[in-house]
Design a protein around this motif. Structure first.
Motif, short mmCIF file in Angstrom:
data_model
loop_
_atom_site.label_atom_id
_atom_site.label_comp_id
_atom_site.label_asym_id
_atom_site.label_seq_id
_atom_site.Cartn_x
_atom_site.Cartn_y
_atom_site.Cartn_z
N ILE A 123 0.91 -1.25 -0.08
CA ILE A 123 -0.01 -0.10 0.00
C ILE A 123 0.67 1.06 0.06
CG2 ILE A 123 -1.84 1.12 1.51
CD1 ILE A 123 -2.60 -1.36 2.68
N THR A 124 0.91 2.00 -0.97
CA THR A 124 1.70 3.32 -1.15
C THR A 124 0.89 4.63 -1.31
OG1 THR A 124 3.28 1.97 -2.65
CG2 THR A 124 3.67 4.44 -2.48
N PHE A 125 1.28 5.58 -0.26
CA PHE A 125 0.52 6.89 -0.41
C PHE A 125 1.42 7.79 0.00
CE2 PHE A 125 0.49 7.08 4.17
CZ PHE A 125 0.88 5.73 4.66
N VAL A 126 0.98 8.97 -0.47
CA VAL A 126 1.86 10.34 -0.55
C VAL A 126 1.30 11.33 0.53
CG1 VAL A 126 2.79 12.04 -1.84
CG2 VAL A 126 2.29 9.90 -3.08
N LEU A 127 2.30 11.80 1.24
CA LEU A 127 2.09 12.58 2.41
C LEU A 127 2.99 13.94 2.23
CD1 LEU A 127 2.55 10.20 5.13
CD2 LEU A 127 0.51 11.17 4.87
N ARG A 128 2.83 15.05 2.97
CA ARG A 128 3.82 16.04 3.25
C ARG A 128 4.75 15.48 3.82
NH1 ARG A 128 -1.06 18.83 2.80
NH2 ARG A 128 -1.03 20.21 1.28
N SER A 129 6.14 15.84 3.70
CA SER A 129 7.23 15.44 4.40
C SER A 129 7.08 15.64 5.92
CB SER A 129 8.58 15.98 3.82
OG SER A 129 8.61 15.13 2.59
N VAL A 130 6.78 16.83 6.35
CA VAL A 130 6.55 17.26 7.79
C VAL A 130 5.95 16.33 8.35
CG1 VAL A 130 6.95 19.83 7.57
CG2 VAL A 130 4.73 19.01 7.07
N ASP A 131 4.74 15.80 7.63
CA ASP A 131 3.96 14.84 8.38
C ASP A 131 4.47 13.20 8.68
OD1 ASP A 131 2.25 16.62 8.92
OD2 ASP A 131 0.80 16.26 7.14
N THR A 132 5.48 12.94 7.93
CA THR A 132 5.86 11.57 7.79
C THR A 132 6.52 10.87 9.08
OG1 THR A 132 6.50 12.38 5.49
CG2 THR A 132 7.23 10.33 6.13
N PRO A 133 7.32 11.56 9.77
CA PRO A 133 7.74 10.95 10.75
C PRO A 133 6.47 10.40 11.96
CG PRO A 133 9.25 12.89 10.61
CD PRO A 133 8.02 12.90 9.60
N ALA A 134 5.75 11.12 12.28
CA ALA A 134 4.63 10.97 13.03
C ALA A 134 3.75 9.81 12.31
CB ALA A 134 3.74 12.02 13.17
N VAL A 135 3.59 9.90 11.19
CA VAL A 135 2.97 8.69 10.25
C VAL A 135 3.67 7.52 10.44
CG1 VAL A 135 2.06 7.98 8.01
CG2 VAL A 135 1.51 10.29 8.86
N VAL A 136 4.70 7.35 10.25
CA VAL A 136 5.72 6.16 10.16
C VAL A 136 5.50 5.46 11.46
CG1 VAL A 136 7.87 5.05 9.98
CG2 VAL A 136 6.99 6.86 8.25
N GLN A 137 5.51 6.30 12.55
CA GLN A 137 5.74 6.03 14.04
C GLN A 137 4.10 5.46 14.27
OE1 GLN A 137 6.17 9.12 16.80
NE2 GLN A 137 7.41 7.77 18.23
N ALA A 138 3.01 5.96 13.72
CA ALA A 138 1.74 5.49 14.04
C ALA A 138 1.66 4.19 13.35
CB ALA A 138 0.76 6.51 13.50
N ILE A 139 2.03 4.00 12.22
CA ILE A 139 2.06 2.77 11.68
C ILE A 139 2.73 1.52 12.21
CG2 ILE A 139 1.86 1.45 9.40
CD1 ILE A 139 1.71 4.13 7.84
N ASP A 140 3.93 2.13 12.63
CA ASP A 140 4.73 1.14 13.17
C ASP A 140 3.92 0.33 14.32
OD1 ASP A 140 6.80 0.99 11.58
OD2 ASP A 140 8.01 2.40 12.71
#
Ligand code: ADP
Ligand code: ASP
Ligand code: MG
Length: 468
Positions: free
Chosen positions: A362-379
């Motif tokens: 599953i691939t999706f595109v986000l703003r880079s500023v939001d990415t660390p928090a998103v990766v953490q949430a998915i992990d």
């Protein structure tokens, strides 16, 4: 009744503010009714205010004082140029000083506390608009118009989503009518602060960066206005950002839906939410050049005009592609739902989604500023699956951008995608991912950030948009 909004460059100096007063006088004369004028801060001022607040929060006690001095000089210079009555100019200088003292005091408190909340930031960031309307109203008086400043905190009632608030239309409509209609009927131009609003309890909010366009259509819908005119520094909505494609052309007209796509994918000329308030009431929106008031500009409305190729190309930068991969995802129901719930919990919004047909990624595109928090949430969401190896990894690639090609007629025009791909291929630009955007009007491509400008120019050329 017309609502006119002038952006930062259009009020960027005393001369430009005098020009706003002239356009206002002409419009009053031509229509027989004073327009409602909505203003941004002078160009660069909102950025300075944000910098003042943020440096103060980081413990810096010098920068906000320097910024205060710069803002004082900038606004005093504007007053000296566009306000002719000396008595009036003196009063206005005192008012500017009082507001800037207030800024300095709040920044001082922020420095002492060492903390800046979104709520605190909204109180400060709207100051540029509050300064600007005072000067512009005085410039109008200098040119013989009757004008009165109105703070949008009195008009636009919003939710408490600080930094990106949304209007509550019932309450806002009542206030806009009660406050503005009597002024207009008395022949007085209401000069309203863009960008800001307040909660029902009176706590100041902002509508998001570039939000003065949105303020204008919110007010336009509530009155309701016959038309909303957005005055800016280009001739209208163009086939691409003229800073990237110098030969971009002005579109005589574009539909609300197409404009919403262009704006959402980075065409800064209008804030992405600008169209929302006026679509339903079908209030025409015009984008005009304040330096060339006789140019017809662009009409944004319900009509979809057929052009030979496409309407426009835009790009949005500073994004990341996040992918969740793993053989263990194959055929397991609910994975996508869990991924997107985790993203939503982190508060980020997704710009584009693709899923490989094998269901392994599953691939999706986000703003880079939001990415660390998103990766953490998915992990966190998939802790167990990651441990078991059902999911291999959550991977984020930064420094990517989306190029969006927009046209409402796209579904019925074969070969558009092929021409887009070949334009990019000819330049050796690699496409990382493709999606049919957020609607059928939009073809979105993910590319490396370094390729964006060249890619936009190549597509523009491929469709001969310089000859529209
Ligand atoms: P304002 O201060 O008037 O709100 P903005 O800077 O927010 O002006 O928006 C106008 C700018 O938007 C233009 O100067 C232009 O560089 C940029 N822009 C990006 N895409 C487009 C487009 N498709 N058409 C017109 N302008 C665009
Ligand atoms: N002054 C605000 C900003 O710079 C709002 C606007 O310009 O529309 O974001
Ligand atoms: Mg703008």
């Amino acid at each position: 009744m017309i609502v006119m909004k002038f952006g930062g460059t259009s009020v960027g100096s005393g001369e430009r503010i005098a020009n706003v007063a002239r356009i206002t006088a002409q419009t009053t004369e031509r229509t027989g009714t004073p327009p409602v004028v909505v203003l941004s801060a002078m160009s660069g001022v909102t950025d300075s205010l944000l910098r003042a607040a943020r440096t103060a929060a980081s413990g810096d006690g010098i920068s906000f004082r320097t910024i205060r001095q710069e803002l004082q000089a900038k606004h005093e210079q504007a007053i000296a140029t566009c306000v002719t009555d000396p008595e009036h100019a003196r009063g206005l200088r005192a008012e500017v000083s009082t507001l800037l003292n207030w800024l300095e005091n709040i920044c001082q408190s922020v420095q002492t506390l060492g903390e800046l909340t979104p709520r605190g930031l909204d109180i400060l960031s709207g100051l540029g608009e509050r300064l600007c309307v005072r000067i512009a109203a005085a410039a109008m008086l200098s040119q013989g118009l009757k004008a009165q400043t109105v703070e949008a905190t009195e008009l636009i009632v919003t939710d408490s989503n600080f930094g990106n608030a949304s209007p509550l239309f019932e309450e806002t409509t009542a206030r806009v009518r009660a406050r503005l209609l009597p002024l207009i009927q008395a022949g007085i131009v209401p000069v309203v602060t863009g960008f800001i609003g307040a909660t029902a309890d009176g706590v100041p909010t902002t509508l998001g960066r570039g939000g003065s366009d949105y303020s204008a259509t919110i007010i336009g819908r509530c009155l309701p206005a016959d038309e909303v005119w957005v005055w800016t520094d280009v001739d209208g909505v163009m086939t691409a950002d003229p800073r990237i494609v110098p030969e971009a052309r002005t579109l005589p007209s574009i539909s609300y839906a197409e404009m919403a796509e262009l704006a959402f994918f980075g065409a800064k000329v209008l804030h992405p939410k600008t169209m929302q308030p006026v679509v339903q009431a079908n209030i025409p929106l015009r984008v005009l050049n304040s330096s060339r008031p006789d140019h017809p500009g662009t009409l944004v409305g319900n009509e979809i005009t057929e052009l030979p190729a496409i309407k426009g190309i835009t790009a949005i930068r500073d994004l990341s592609v996040v992918s969740v991969e793993g053989l263990g995802m194959l055929g397991v129901p609910g994975i996508a739902g869990r991924v997107f719930s985790a993203v939503a919990r982190s508060g980020a919004s997704i710009l584009m989604i693709t899923q490989s047909s094998s269901e392994q990624t599953i691939t999706f595109v986000l703003r880079s500023v939001d990415t660390p928090a998103v990766v953490q949430a998915i992990d966190k969401e998939f802790e167990l699956e990651l441990m078991r190896g059902d999911i291999d990894q959550v991977h984020a690639q930064s420094n990517v951008a989306i190029i969006a090609v927009v046209d409402a007629g796209m579904p019925g025009k074969p070969g558009i995608a092929a021409r887009v791909f070949s334009a990019l291929a000819d330049k050796g630009i690699n496409i990382l991912s493709i999606a049919q955007g957020s609607s059928a009007f939009n073809l979105s491509l993910v590319v490396n950030q370094a390729d964006v400008d060249e890619g936009v120019r190549a597509i523009h050329k491929q469709f001969n948009l310089d000859q529209v």
